[in-house]
Enzyme design. Structure first.
Site, mmCIF file in Angstrom:
data_model
loop_
_atom_site.group_PDB
_atom_site.id
_atom_site.type_symbol
_atom_site.label_atom_id
_atom_site.label_comp_id
_atom_site.label_asym_id
_atom_site.label_seq_id
_atom_site.Cartn_x
_atom_site.Cartn_y
_atom_site.Cartn_z
ATOM 1 N NE ARG A 7 40.995 35.760 35.266
ATOM 2 C CZ ARG A 7 41.342 36.860 34.708
ATOM 3 N NH1 ARG A 7 41.117 37.182 33.499
ATOM 4 N NH2 ARG A 7 42.549 37.387 34.920
ATOM 5 C CB SER A 22 41.388 40.308 35.509
ATOM 6 O OG SER A 22 42.320 41.445 34.914
ATOM 7 C CG HIS A 23 40.327 41.687 31.274
ATOM 8 N ND1 HIS A 23 41.234 41.009 31.763
ATOM 9 C CD2 HIS A 23 39.885 41.211 30.471
ATOM 10 C CE1 HIS A 23 41.489 39.851 31.192
ATOM 11 N NE2 HIS A 23 40.657 40.016 30.241
ATOM 12 C CG ASP A 75 42.268 45.531 34.995
ATOM 13 O OD1 ASP A 75 42.940 46.397 36.071
ATOM 14 O OD2 ASP A 75 42.349 44.409 34.927
ATOM 15 C CG ASP A 132 43.030 42.609 38.744
ATOM 16 O OD1 ASP A 132 42.825 43.217 37.811
ATOM 17 O OD2 ASP A 132 43.694 41.620 39.011
ATOM 18 C CG ASP A 177 46.310 43.255 36.715
ATOM 19 O OD1 ASP A 177 45.242 43.650 35.936
ATOM 20 O OD2 ASP A 177 46.303 41.867 36.824
ATOM 21 N NE ARG A 178 44.470 42.738 31.541
ATOM 22 C CZ ARG A 178 44.008 42.060 30.529
ATOM 23 N NH1 ARG A 178 43.590 42.604 29.405
ATOM 24 N NH2 ARG A 178 44.409 40.733 30.566
ATOM 25 C CD GLU A 238 50.374 40.926 30.564
ATOM 26 O OE1 GLU A 238 50.795 39.758 30.311
ATOM 27 O OE2 GLU A 238 49.431 40.988 31.059
ATOM 28 C CB SER A 244 46.571 42.178 27.141
ATOM 29 O OG SER A 244 47.330 41.486 28.167
ATOM 30 C CE LYS A 248 47.894 42.084 33.757
ATOM 31 N NZ LYS A 248 48.224 40.832 34.028
ATOM 32 N NE ARG A 281 43.664 37.453 24.837
ATOM 33 C CZ ARG A 281 42.408 38.000 25.055
ATOM 34 N NH1 ARG A 281 41.787 38.731 24.483
ATOM 35 N NH2 ARG A 281 42.229 38.090 26.403
#
Length: 540
Positions: A19, A110-111, A274, A276, A278-279, A360, A362, A373, A493
């Site tokens: 990324r 992703s997000h 999100d 893509d 997956d969340r 997970e 997140s 996910k 985190r």
């Protein structure tokens, strides 16, 4: 066509691929050298089949055109690509498995925000549909440091708007409906008749696709196939900059959904996904479902869905995720595995039949139907559970706590810190770990402290340095790790956890319940004092 090139700095994949800022990927040869390194480090592309697609963010379709031409020049046999180069990450995983492809290249950060001034990403998924394991990403990185050529076909762009078969230099390109195969898979896993009947009885929901890739999937499945009211899916059109949104489904960034779900006209269920797909985030009327709690509820109730009526083989969670699901696994008499952060660590457990559900903290959960996910899958499982139990989200969650106790849990993110400052915070705490057991910190006594290492029970590989973990004698935990998903600076985190067995003390405000653990964490690590921050940027 052969193009000479030189290595590009900073092409080491993180937990979910590479990324960077969009402009970095758009710079001359940057995308090309990384994609060629993927092909080179995985045995070449000759004769292979790949899946390609992404979340629709800025540069998505242009990058897909480059990858198609490179695959052709490298001798690939076939590439399956979503119409307009759109594919959610779980849908891409399913297509890899369904078509027995050799792998897939997924275009997403992703997000992370999208746009010319924001973020882009590329990751490689293997033939099992899951993210490349560490050994493979290390090989890709090693290749990026010495690469001196890449190959790309001198051909016209593919018409990605037209579903059907095309060709570049003898390589077949199948442009497909990005939703159809995934939707069919969901119909096999869940009781669509029961969910449809629930909507027909007046059940209302709101799904915020956050102007990201899940919009077309959610609209087709929720509105067209399940009969949810038109307009149930909002922000359903994937946009290159996600409509200016930060496509991260948490209470901070999905604030419009939160306000509606806590308002006087709240529907029965709120959900978001999100960039893509997956969340996911789940919110009931007047109650927010923390990801760790949500995963535990899914594990405890999965047998209500047709795809899981034979029971679960086991569950797995990332180390920073709360131990709520551990209690469910113990009650079910199944194994519970603790892995490092990153979905790639679940692959061997799923492939070997040691786990059926993985989760997970997140906002990620999934099952063995794919090797990623899956945000919409989680929402559909919630709908199936609600249809079968005919209870509200609040009733289900409170009933779960009464049975298993409540793991109060929160994540505090300190974002975009100078990398040297963030690394120093963890290094200082890491040096203290051996002397911590037995010490009293802010009224809590340390039982154990370590830098988490994971030995894969399937292939024996060992992953070290996966997060600092301090466990107190009352079961409370503090976990610190650096995130691998950002493109700017470093993110610390901080994870806080405290278990209350009940029946009392199950309705305390989360941050209040965790205040003693937070005080201990600050005493131990001094994040605020060492970084100069007044507090975290995001609390989930």
């Amino acid at each position: 066509m052969r193009v000479t090139c030189s290595p590009k700095d900073g092409q080491k994949p993180g937990t979910s691929g590479l990324r960077k800022k969009t402009k970095v990927f758009m710079s001359e040869g940057y995308l090309e050298t990384f994609v060629q390194s993927i092909f080179d480090a995985t045995g070449g592309a000759k004769g292979k089949t790949y899946v390609v697609g992404g979340d629709g963010r800025y540069f998505n379709e242009r990058a897909a055109q480059v990858i198609l031409k490179m695959a052709a020049a490298n001798g690939a046999r076939r590439v399956i690509v979503g119409q307009y180069a759109l594919l959610s990450t779980p849908a891409a995983s399913h297509l890899i498995r369904l078509n027995h492809a050799d792998g897939g290249i997924i275009l997403s950060a992703s997000h992370n925000p999208g746009g010319l001034e924001a973020d882009f990403g590329v990751k490689f998924n293997t033939a099992n549909g899951g993210p490349a394991p560490e050994a493979m990403t290390e090989a890709i990185h090693a290749r990026t440091k010495v690469i001196d050529e890449y190959f790309i076909a001198d051909a016209a762009d593919v018409n990605l708007s037209r579903i059907g078969t095309q060709e570049i230099g003898g390589m077949e390109i199948s442009v497909i409906d990005p939703v159809a195969d995934y939707a069919a898979l969901m119909e096999n896993l869940f009781d669509f008749d029961a969910i449809r009947a629930m909507f027909a009885r007046g059940f209302r929901m709101r799904f915020d696709a956050m102007c990201a890739v899940t919009g077309p999937y959610a609209r087709e499945i929720l509105e067209n196939r399940l009969g949810a009211a038109p307009g149930t899916v909002v922000n359903a059109e994937p946009l290159p900059d996600f409509g200016g949104m930060h496509p991260d489904p948490n209470p901070t960034w999905a604030h419009d959904l939160m306000e509606r779900m806590f308002g006087p006209e709240a529907p029965d269920l709120g959900a978001a996904s999100d960039g893509d797909g997956d969340r996911h985030m789940i919110v009931g009327r007047g109650i927010y479902v923390a990801p760790s709690d949500g995963f535990a509820v899914l594990a405890a109730n999965a047998h209500l869905a047709p795809g899981y009526r034979d029971g679960l083989k086991g569950v797995a969670r990332s180390m920073p995720t709360s131990a709520a699901v551990d209690r469910v696994a113990a009650a079910l008499g199944i194994g519970c595995h603790e892995t490092p952060t990153g979905w790639k660590f679940f692959g061997n457990l799923l492939d070997s039949g040691r786990a059926t559900l993985c989760g997970e903290e997140s906002f990620g959960a999934g099952s063995d139907h794919v090797r990623e996910k899956d945000g919409l899958w989680a929402v559909l499982l919630w709908l199936n559970i609600l249809a079968e139990r005919t209870e509200s989200v609040s009733e289900i969650l409170n009933g779960h706590w009464r049975r298993f106790g409540r793991n109060y849990y929160s994540r505090h993110d300190y974002e975009a810190l100078p990398s040297d400052v963030a690394e120093a915070v963890l290094a200082t705490l890491r040096a203290k770990l051996p002397e911590l057991p037995g010490q009293e910190i802010a009224g809590l006594t340390v039982a154990a402290a370590d830098d988490f290492a994971y030995a894969d029970p399937v292939d024996g590989s060992v992953s070290r340095g996966q997060g600092l973990r301090i466990v107190f004698t009352d079961g409370s935990r503090v976990v610190l790790r650096l995130s691998g998903t950002g493109t700017e600076g470093a993110t610390i985190r901080l994870y806080l956890e405290r278990h209350v067995a009940g029946p009392d003390g199950l309705s305390e405000e989360v941050q209040t319940a965790l205040a003693p653990v937070l005080e201990a964490a600050e005493t131990l690590a001094g994040i605020r004092s060492r970084t100069g921050r007044a507090g975290p940027d995001v609390i989930t």
